[in-house]
Design a protein around this motif. Structure first.
Motif, PDB file in Angstrom:
ATOM      1  N   ASN A 100       0.813  -1.215   0.000  1.00 19.80           N
ATOM      2  CA  ASN A 100       0.000   0.000   0.000  1.00 19.80           C
ATOM      3  C   ASN A 100       0.856   1.279   0.000  1.00 19.80           C
ATOM      4  OD1 ASN A 100      -2.492   1.109  -0.183  1.00 19.80           O
ATOM      5  ND2 ASN A 100      -3.044   0.831   1.964  1.00 19.80           N
ATOM      6  N   ASP A 159       2.848   4.537  -1.719  1.00 26.71           N
ATOM      7  CA  ASP A 159       2.487   5.414  -2.838  1.00 26.71           C
ATOM      8  C   ASP A 159       3.509   5.250  -3.968  1.00 26.71           C
ATOM      9  OD1 ASP A 159       4.735   7.016  -2.355  1.00 26.71           O
ATOM     10  OD2 ASP A 159       3.618   8.414  -1.121  1.00 26.71           O
ATOM     11  N   GLU A 217       9.848   0.207  12.408  1.00 23.65           N
ATOM     12  CA  GLU A 217       8.616   0.781  11.870  1.00 23.65           C
ATOM     13  C   GLU A 217       8.662   0.727  10.341  1.00 23.65           C
ATOM     14  OE1 GLU A 217       6.482   3.659  13.695  1.00 23.65           O
ATOM     15  OE2 GLU A 217       6.831   2.216  15.299  1.00 23.65           O
ATOM     16  N   VAL A 218       7.493   0.730   9.706  1.00 26.21           N
ATOM     17  CA  VAL A 218       7.473   0.919   8.262  1.00 26.21           C
ATOM     18  C   VAL A 218       8.002   2.321   7.970  1.00 26.21           C
ATOM     19  CG1 VAL A 218       6.047   1.034   6.195  1.00 26.21           C
ATOM     20  CG2 VAL A 218       5.483  -0.588   8.006  1.00 26.21           C
ATOM     21  N   LEU A 271       7.827   5.870   2.852  1.00 28.86           N
ATOM     22  CA  LEU A 271       7.210   5.017   1.832  1.00 28.86           C
ATOM     23  C   LEU A 271       5.689   4.952   1.955  1.00 28.86           C
ATOM     24  CD1 LEU A 271       9.696   1.990   2.062  1.00 28.86           C
ATOM     25  CD2 LEU A 271       9.778   3.896   0.462  1.00 28.86           C
ATOM     26  N   ARG A 272       5.150   5.380   3.094  1.00 28.52           N
ATOM     27  CA  ARG A 272       3.720   5.183   3.338  1.00 28.52           C
ATOM     28  C   ARG A 272       2.888   6.211   2.587  1.00 28.52           C
ATOM     29  NH1 ARG A 272       2.814   3.834   9.608  1.00 28.52           N
ATOM     30  NH2 ARG A 272       0.725   3.907   8.786  1.00 28.52           N
ATOM     31  N   TRP A 273       1.799   5.742   1.984  1.00 30.47           N
ATOM     32  CA  TRP A 273       0.965   6.661   1.211  1.00 30.47           C
ATOM     33  C   TRP A 273       0.163   7.577   2.138  1.00 30.47           C
ATOM     34  CZ3 TRP A 273      -4.297   7.515   0.984  1.00 30.47           C
ATOM     35  CH2 TRP A 273      -5.075   6.692   1.791  1.00 30.47           C
ATOM     36  N   ARG A 333      -6.538  -3.274  -5.687  1.00 29.78           N
ATOM     37  CA  ARG A 333      -7.592  -4.123  -5.150  1.00 29.78           C
ATOM     38  C   ARG A 333      -7.936  -3.664  -3.747  1.00 29.78           C
ATOM     39  NH1 ARG A 333      -4.000  -8.724  -4.689  1.00 29.78           N
ATOM     40  NH2 ARG A 333      -2.912  -6.866  -4.034  1.00 29.78           N
ATOM     41  N   ALA A 386      -5.746  -3.088   1.099  1.00 30.38           N
ATOM     42  CA  ALA A 386      -5.621  -2.113   2.183  1.00 30.38           C
ATOM     43  C   ALA A 386      -5.539  -2.803   3.537  1.00 30.38           C
ATOM     44  CB  ALA A 386      -6.801  -1.146   2.142  1.00 30.38           C
ATOM     45  N   GLU A 405      -4.236  -5.729   4.168  1.00 29.09           N
ATOM     46  CA  GLU A 405      -3.028  -6.531   4.355  1.00 29.09           C
ATOM     47  C   GLU A 405      -1.977  -5.817   5.197  1.00 29.09           C
ATOM     48  OE1 GLU A 405      -1.248  -7.778   0.712  1.00 29.09           O
ATOM     49  OE2 GLU A 405      -3.185  -8.360  -0.110  1.00 29.09           O
ATOM     50  N   LEU A 406      -1.979  -4.481   5.110  1.00 20.49           N
ATOM     51  CA  LEU A 406      -0.862  -3.725   5.693  1.00 20.49           C
ATOM     52  C   LEU A 406      -0.695  -4.029   7.162  1.00 20.49           C
ATOM     53  CD1 LEU A 406       1.270  -1.863   4.803  1.00 20.49           C
ATOM     54  CD2 LEU A 406      -0.117   0.084   5.504  1.00 20.49           C
TER      55      LEU A 406
END
Lengths: 219, 219, 219
Positions: B34, B36, C147-148, C152-154, C212, C216, C218-219
């Motif tokens: 997910n 961007d 952490e993610v 990169l996170r939208w 798909r 959303a 899955e994250l």
């Protein structure tokens, strides 16, 4: 030359011993994470050689020792084989592993400091790289194994501090020209004993003041 | 000179093909996570170029090829655009992507070994760096995407082993002076076919012996 | 010489300011993650110096500035102490921290581009390294903190894009020989303002088309 602190063969044997115990800790974590035998070997190599690799890249010693000394490379594979066949026995002697790991910590923080100083870094930075040499492999191990680096967690016994103290003493002894073959034992043993004490008494470092209680649950 | 194994333009085209398929796998993971479009581009670049970047830092080839060859840099952006607009179609051909990825694995493990040997590393280390070139980008991809590196997981089809075999064959062929343009196909194709077989038959590597059953749940 | 854009002392002060605000963000994340004071210091150092360290390794500037300039090294420790004793107060002024962080982003993307160009990289790669200098520390911070990477996170306000624009403008100005002391303000301020606008209006980057809906979760 400072790297001649010990006779080369003694230095090399000590390095190999440190590499071996660090590799054991990497291979054991791989078993706990359910990795296969190749994952064990990767984690053993990274744990044992990662700190020194980082140091060598920073001081421009390329190719790094990890890629020129066959003993450095093979030792983690030996550790992997031992853990592969005997891991319940190895886990049972966790305390012994911890003692060896403490010895590796003491050796690496001092040898890292000396090597960085030899390459022209200032004493503060040499000590910092000594610390990074000692703890860097464990941090890379935890990142690869997808764990919070145990170095950073407050609920772990002090690990960085003994290495920091050892590296700082080594730097001070270089500064006052009293670091030579036999006296190197002073910072090595200090770091080693501090780590043993930290494990025995479960010494912890403080967290930030006034920490909101809610924060504890976020982790 | 060993790097003249292929004509430079053929070598470059093969490199670009390998970079492209690795970038596709990075961009696809970014979609699943997910991220961007910029996260997709970062993950595509890192997956495609990370392994070679690590190799170049180790052998002291700075600035690394990833920062001097515009084609290497642009290829992952092309892959990002394709996945951005067509990712359901790309996912549908996952098997085809897997085949290309296997080809990239075969190419990179051999070209990495050759490049490291050309810079003066011993054959064991050259083969190790060849392996790292082939699998390093995927490990960095998984770390950035906050996943357990699929390289280390026992429940994934063999990935490191084919690259390891390819790199070892390449090193042996260098040793016996039989690696030249056409014969390079031997290790490349061996690694490629081994990886295809591993995917088809779901080959797995063993985990540590006597693994306690409780451990499986810890993961 | 391009690095003489500013007088050295002005340049150095700006660098220290950028390092300080980045270090604050690292130390604050460490508090939220419940790390101890040494974990805070490690995260502060890595966040503040990681991007520049990566740049220096790529361009072969060893030992990196982070290991030769005592001010660079000490500034994150000062930030750690402040956050250690005053973190509720620092958290309360999160908006102010965000503004300083945006300033650091603007400064680092431009100074990174200039330094990389000075070492002989092409303009595209210099701008890419400028971007990496600006955002690399934050990515390493998030990886260490398990952490993610927020880069990169939208669902985060645009962060890479302002730095990308700043680095690109700086590269174009170098190309047309119009980058000197005073005009450096143009890319720095552009990146700074773009980041402030992104925070204020919550600008986001698009995700892949036709994503798909199941993904959303899955994250």
């Amino acid at each position: 030359m400072l790297t001649d602190l010990f006779s080369p063969s003694v230095q090399h044997s000590l390095d190999l011993a440190g590499i071996f115990v660090f590799a054991i800790s990497g291979a054991l974590l791989a078993v706990r994470k359910n990795f296969d035998v190749f994952g064990m070997a990767v984690l053993a190599e990274v744990t044992a050689l990662g700190g020194g690799l980082f140091r060598d890249l920073i001081i421009g010693a390329v190719p790094p020792a990890a890629f020129t000394d066959l003993g450095y490379f093979l030792m983690p594979l030996v550790a992997t084989l031992i853990v592969f066949f005997l891991h319940p026995e190895v886990e049972r002697i966790t305390r012994a592993v911890g003692v060896f790991d403490a010895a590796g910590l003491g050796l690496f923080c001092v040898s890292g400091t000396v090597k960085a100083y030899d390459r022209g870094l200032g004493l503060t930075f040499a000590a910092t790289l000594g610390l990074a040499t000692a703890v860097g492999g464990g941090v890379l191990r935890d990142i690869l194994a997808h764990e919070v680096p145990s170095l950073l967690r407050w609920d772990r016994d002090l690990y960085a501090v003994p290495a920091m103290v050892g590296a700082a003493i080594a730097a001070l002894m270089i500064r006052y020209h009293v670091l030579d073959g036999p006296t190197t034992a002073v910072p090595v043993v200090t770091a080693f004993v501090l780590r043993l004490l930290a494990m025995h008494y479960h010494w912890r470092a403080p967290r930030a003041w006034h920490r909101r209680s809610a924060a504890a649950e976020e982790l």
